[in-house]
Design an enzyme around this catalytic site. Structure first.
Site, PDB file in Angstrom:
ATOM      1  N   LYS A 195      -8.394 -15.529  -7.920  1.00 48.07           N
ATOM      2  CA  LYS A 195      -9.520 -15.337  -6.994  1.00 48.07           C
ATOM      3  C   LYS A 195      -9.896 -13.861  -6.911  1.00 48.07           C
ATOM      4  CE  LYS A 195     -10.616 -14.474  -2.617  1.00 48.07           C
ATOM      5  NZ  LYS A 195     -11.899 -13.870  -2.888  1.00 48.07           N
ATOM      6  N   GLU A 271       1.094  -6.270  -3.022  1.00 51.83           N
ATOM      7  CA  GLU A 271       0.741  -4.855  -3.234  1.00 51.83           C
ATOM      8  C   GLU A 271      -0.289  -4.542  -2.169  1.00 51.83           C
ATOM      9  OE1 GLU A 271       2.042  -2.916  -5.388  1.00 51.83           O
ATOM     10  OE2 GLU A 271       2.551  -4.029  -7.204  1.00 51.83           O
ATOM     11  N   CYS A 305      -5.686   2.487  -3.527  1.00 49.56           N
ATOM     12  CA  CYS A 305      -4.554   2.241  -2.635  1.00 49.56           C
ATOM     13  C   CYS A 305      -3.605   3.426  -2.606  1.00 49.56           C
ATOM     14  CB  CYS A 305      -3.835   0.971  -3.056  1.00 49.56           C
ATOM     15  SG  CYS A 305      -3.457   0.954  -4.801  1.00 49.56           S
ATOM     16  N   GLU A 404      -5.229   3.368   7.038  1.00 49.90           N
ATOM     17  CA  GLU A 404      -5.865   3.427   5.727  1.00 49.90           C
ATOM     18  C   GLU A 404      -7.382   3.275   5.901  1.00 49.90           C
ATOM     19  OE1 GLU A 404      -5.446   0.140   2.870  1.00 49.90           O
ATOM     20  OE2 GLU A 404      -4.966   1.707   1.435  1.00 49.90           O
TER      21      GLU A 404
HETATM   22  P1  NAP Z   1      -8.520  -7.490   1.489  1.00 53.14           P
HETATM   23  O1  NAP Z   1      -9.564  -7.608   2.500  1.00 53.14           O
HETATM   24  O2  NAP Z   1      -7.108  -7.619   1.910  1.00 53.14           O
HETATM   25  O3  NAP Z   1      -8.871  -8.541   0.359  1.00 53.14           O
HETATM   26  C1  NAP Z   1      -8.109  -8.698  -0.802  1.00 53.14           C
HETATM   27  C2  NAP Z   1      -8.330 -10.091  -1.348  1.00 53.14           C
HETATM   28  O4  NAP Z   1      -7.825 -11.051  -0.426  1.00 53.14           O
HETATM   29  C3  NAP Z   1      -9.780 -10.439  -1.565  1.00 53.14           C
HETATM   30  O5  NAP Z   1      -9.889 -11.266  -2.706  1.00 53.14           O
HETATM   31  C4  NAP Z   1     -10.092 -11.211  -0.300  1.00 53.14           C
HETATM   32  O6  NAP Z   1     -11.187 -12.069  -0.432  1.00 53.14           O
HETATM   33  C5  NAP Z   1      -8.823 -11.985  -0.105  1.00 53.14           C
HETATM   34  N1  NAP Z   1      -8.610 -12.466   1.271  1.00 53.14           N
HETATM   35  C6  NAP Z   1      -9.188 -12.034   2.422  1.00 53.14           C
HETATM   36  N2  NAP Z   1      -8.720 -12.740   3.480  1.00 53.14           N
HETATM   37  C7  NAP Z   1      -7.826 -13.640   2.992  1.00 53.14           C
HETATM   38  C8  NAP Z   1      -6.993 -14.639   3.570  1.00 53.14           C
HETATM   39  N3  NAP Z   1      -6.974 -14.856   4.886  1.00 53.14           N
HETATM   40  N4  NAP Z   1      -6.198 -15.356   2.774  1.00 53.14           N
HETATM   41  C9  NAP Z   1      -6.165 -15.129   1.438  1.00 53.14           C
HETATM   42  N5  NAP Z   1      -6.935 -14.211   0.824  1.00 53.14           N
HETATM   43  C10 NAP Z   1      -7.756 -13.460   1.585  1.00 53.14           C
HETATM   44  O7  NAP Z   1      -8.580  -6.098   0.747  1.00 53.14           O
HETATM   45  P2  NAP Z   1      -9.849  -5.436   0.119  1.00 53.14           P
HETATM   46  O8  NAP Z   1     -10.653  -4.922   1.251  1.00 53.14           O
HETATM   47  O9  NAP Z   1     -10.475  -6.296  -0.890  1.00 53.14           O
HETATM   48  O10 NAP Z   1      -9.165  -4.251  -0.691  1.00 53.14           O
HETATM   49  C11 NAP Z   1      -8.758  -3.091  -0.099  1.00 53.14           C
HETATM   50  C12 NAP Z   1      -7.269  -3.123   0.213  1.00 53.14           C
HETATM   51  O11 NAP Z   1      -6.499  -3.411  -0.945  1.00 53.14           O
HETATM   52  C13 NAP Z   1      -6.772  -1.797   0.686  1.00 53.14           C
HETATM   53  O12 NAP Z   1      -5.967  -1.978   1.823  1.00 53.14           O
HETATM   54  C14 NAP Z   1      -5.940  -1.275  -0.460  1.00 53.14           C
HETATM   55  O13 NAP Z   1      -4.945  -0.376  -0.148  1.00 53.14           O
HETATM   56  C15 NAP Z   1      -5.411  -2.502  -1.037  1.00 53.14           C
HETATM   57  N6  NAP Z   1      -5.051  -2.287  -2.435  1.00 53.14           N
HETATM   58  C16 NAP Z   1      -3.737  -2.211  -2.755  1.00 53.14           C
HETATM   59  C17 NAP Z   1      -3.351  -1.985  -4.060  1.00 53.14           C
HETATM   60  C18 NAP Z   1      -1.905  -1.923  -4.441  1.00 53.14           C
HETATM   61  O14 NAP Z   1      -1.604  -2.093  -5.589  1.00 53.14           O
HETATM   62  N7  NAP Z   1      -0.993  -1.707  -3.530  1.00 53.14           N
HETATM   63  C19 NAP Z   1      -4.320  -1.864  -5.055  1.00 53.14           C
HETATM   64  C20 NAP Z   1      -5.663  -1.943  -4.692  1.00 53.14           C
HETATM   65  C21 NAP Z   1      -6.012  -2.163  -3.369  1.00 53.14           C
HETATM   66  P3  NAP Z   1     -12.657 -11.531  -0.007  1.00 53.14           P
HETATM   67  O15 NAP Z   1     -12.953 -10.384  -0.893  1.00 53.14           O
HETATM   68  O16 NAP Z   1     -13.505 -12.663  -0.292  1.00 53.14           O
HETATM   69  O17 NAP Z   1     -12.560 -11.159   1.443  1.00 53.14           O
END
Ligand code: NAP
Ligand code: MG
Length: 501
Positions: A195, A271, A305, A404
């Site tokens: 996804k 992650e 991240c 963050e």
């Molecule tokens: P996010 O809001 O947590 O979303 C990540 C993914 O999860 C998206 O595909 C999102 O779908 C999905 N999602 C949202 N709510 C969900 C739920 N209740 N159940 C299952 N899946 C769900 O994060 P983001 O805003 O896309 O990305 C930014 C974050 O990612 C930052 O906090 C960053 O630090 C972190 N990140 C971490 C790493 C690492 O390797 N540690 C790498 C890159 C990014 P939708 O897009 O449709 O909401």
């Protein structure tokens, strides 16, 4: 067409992809509409315009995907395929990613906003490298023989795939995040449901076409575009999925863990976010440190991240570093990803508003804006553009220091001694990464030992490679992707006891 800036000619493959109608779900080797026909529009963050309609998967589609993935997992064309043949398949995928670099890069730049130079030199080639690296591993997944305390026993282990794995990824490196997870999951013989983030579904869909072209058997990879809820949530809660590998925010990571616990105790690897400390000592090579600190936080418009968002500077060089950082930041060109700019927009209006909210809270908390802080207007007014923003502060309890932001914002402060530095560097919920700039090699290693972070960079920042384990301490998650560690993430160990007596 009006999608790219007027002076940019997109490649024919990109135009064909965008003009060939709404994008569908990849289910059991076929491109299908969502069960309820729902769609959403993917937006170009550089101008706020819609790019193409994309199917929005419902929980009924998750059921269909699980059925397809389970069937493929049990099917001989996949589960009897040798590791060597899986390796060949992954190698072929890498070749095709390289062959289609131009259009994958253009799609990434249109959908995410990042400069074309970055899409084509970093995101796409790194994605290909991941498939190549794990192509090598596919034929080297071994168990061991174990000498036990009982006589006449042959005890050995085998590493088996987990089964059906859900892969949920964010929008900051859309194709690369898909590769980080797909390559090891497939090398280990799992079948998957991917996804992508709702903001950036396009390169995952194009990758689905590439997987079919490479000959990945039907049902081995299923791609469900859609929203976090219901699509992502239905994947996490589904009893037919054996493991979920997630990259995203710590907040959603918590939801994933509790949904996994509440369904079938599926395995989870996370992650998550970061608020990484980057430390400049007075003996550092100043021009390298300043330039390094600038790019540590602002590359990918701060949407990394690992971004070095808390910059600690030793007091004697504090003014010099702050001034240098501000000057370097002001030289960064912001603009449409096709214009030759160094940085593109942030990914969405929602994200822009969130970042502006943090900037306002930093100001009202008493932090000083040294440069940046305001949305860019003029010819960039339709897109979601923010300049690099530098805060100087004296208060680690501020939201802009603790939370963050995931945008181009850095919080800079001075430190005086070692114990103070280590305590402050470790004083957030996160532990993803850290950086240190010094000519004193033993001090660099002492800092690497003292900081609670999954990755530490010395006199550089941000390098990541398919061969080097990557992941978080504390609430930045658990499990290590990349390298050999990812093989452990996507396999389980079976121990076999044979009576030789
Ligand atoms: P996010 O809001 O947590 O979303 C990540 C993914 O999860 C998206 O595909 C999102 O779908 C999905 N999602 C949202 N709510 C969900 C739920 N209740 N159940 C299952 N899946 C769900 O994060 P983001 O805003 O896309 O990305 C930014 C974050 O990612 C930052 O906090 C960053 O630090 C972190 N990140 C971490 C790493 C690492 O390797 N540690 C790498 C890159 C990014 P939708 O897009 O449709 O909401
Ligand atoms: Mg988009």
């Amino acid at each position: 067409m009006s999608i790219a800036p007027p002076n940019v000619e997109l490649k024919p493959g990109t135009i064909q992809f965008l003009e060939s109608g709404p994008k569908k779900l990849l289910l059991g080797g076929e491109w299908l509409d969502s069960a309820d026909g729902a769609v959403f529009e993917s937006i170009n963050p550089a101008n706020g315009k819609g790019l193409v309609q994309v199917a929005a998967a419902s929980s009924a589609d998750v059921d269909r995907a699980v059925q397809a993935a389970r069937g493929a997992f049990e099917n001989a064309s996949w589960n009897r395929m040798s590791g060597a043949d899986r390796g060949n398949l992954l190698w072929k995928i890498a070749d095709l990613i390289e062959r289609y670099t131009d259009e994958l890069s253009e799609l990434e730049t249109l959908d995410n906003g990042k400069p074309l130079r970055v899409s084509s030199r970093v995101d796409v080639p790194q994605a290909a490298k991941h498939f190549r690296y794990y192509a090598g591993w596919a034929s080297k997944i071994e168990g061991s023989t174990i000498p036990v305390s009982f006589p006449n026993q042959l005890v050995y282990t085998v590493r088996e795939p987990m089964g059906v794995v859900g892969l949920i990824i964010p929008w900051n490196f859309p194709l690369l995040m898909a590769a980080w997870k797909l390559a090891p999951a497939l090398a280990c013989g799992n079948t998957v449901i991917l996804k992508p983030a709702e903001q950036t579904p396009l390169t995952a869909i194009r990758l689905g076409e590439i997987l079919i072209e490479a000959g990945v058997p039907a049902g081995v990879v299923n791609i469900l575009t859609g929203y976090g809820v219901p699509t992502g949530a239905a994947i996490t809660a589904h009893p037919g999925i054996d493991k979920v590998a997630f990259t995203g925010s710590t907040e959603v990571g918590r939801k994933i863990m509790s949904a996994a616990a509440g369904s079938n105790l599926k395995r989870v690897s996370l992650e998550l976010g970061g608020k990484s400390p980057n430390v400049v000592f007075a003996d550092a090579d100043m021009s390298r440190a300043i330039r390094g600190a600038t790019w540590a936080v602002f590359s990918n418009t701060g949407q990394e991240c690992v971004a070095g968002t808390r910059l600690f500077v030793e007091r004697p060089v504090y003014d010099q570093v702050l001034e240098g950082l501000a000057a370097d930041s002001q030289k960064i060109r912001i603009g449409n990803g096709f214009s030759g700019a160094h940085l593109g927009p942030v990914v969405s209006e929602e994200q822009l508003e969130r970042i502006l909210g943090y900037i306002a809270s930093g100001k009202s908390g008493g932090a000083e804006v040294v440069t940046g802080g305001e949305r860019l207007g003029g010819e960039l007014a339709d897109g979601y553009f923010l300049p690099p923003t530098v805060f100087a502060h004296h208060d680690d309890s501020l939201q802009v220091v603790q939370e963050e932001i995931f945008g181009p914002v850095v919080a800079v402060s001075a430190f005086d001694d070692w114990d103070e530095l280590v305590a402050r560097a470790n004083a957030t919920q996160y532990g993803l990464a850290a950086g240190v700039w010094t000519r004193d090699i033993s001090r660099a290693h002492r800092f690497a030992a003292a900081v609670k972070a999954g990755t530490v960079w010395v006199n550089q920042y941000g390098l990541i490679d398919a061969a080097a384990p990557f992941g978080g301490y504390k609430e930045s998650g658990f499990g290590r992707e990349m390298g050999k560690d990812a093989i452990e993430l996507y396999t389980q160990v079976k121990t076999v006891w044979v009576n030789l007596g």
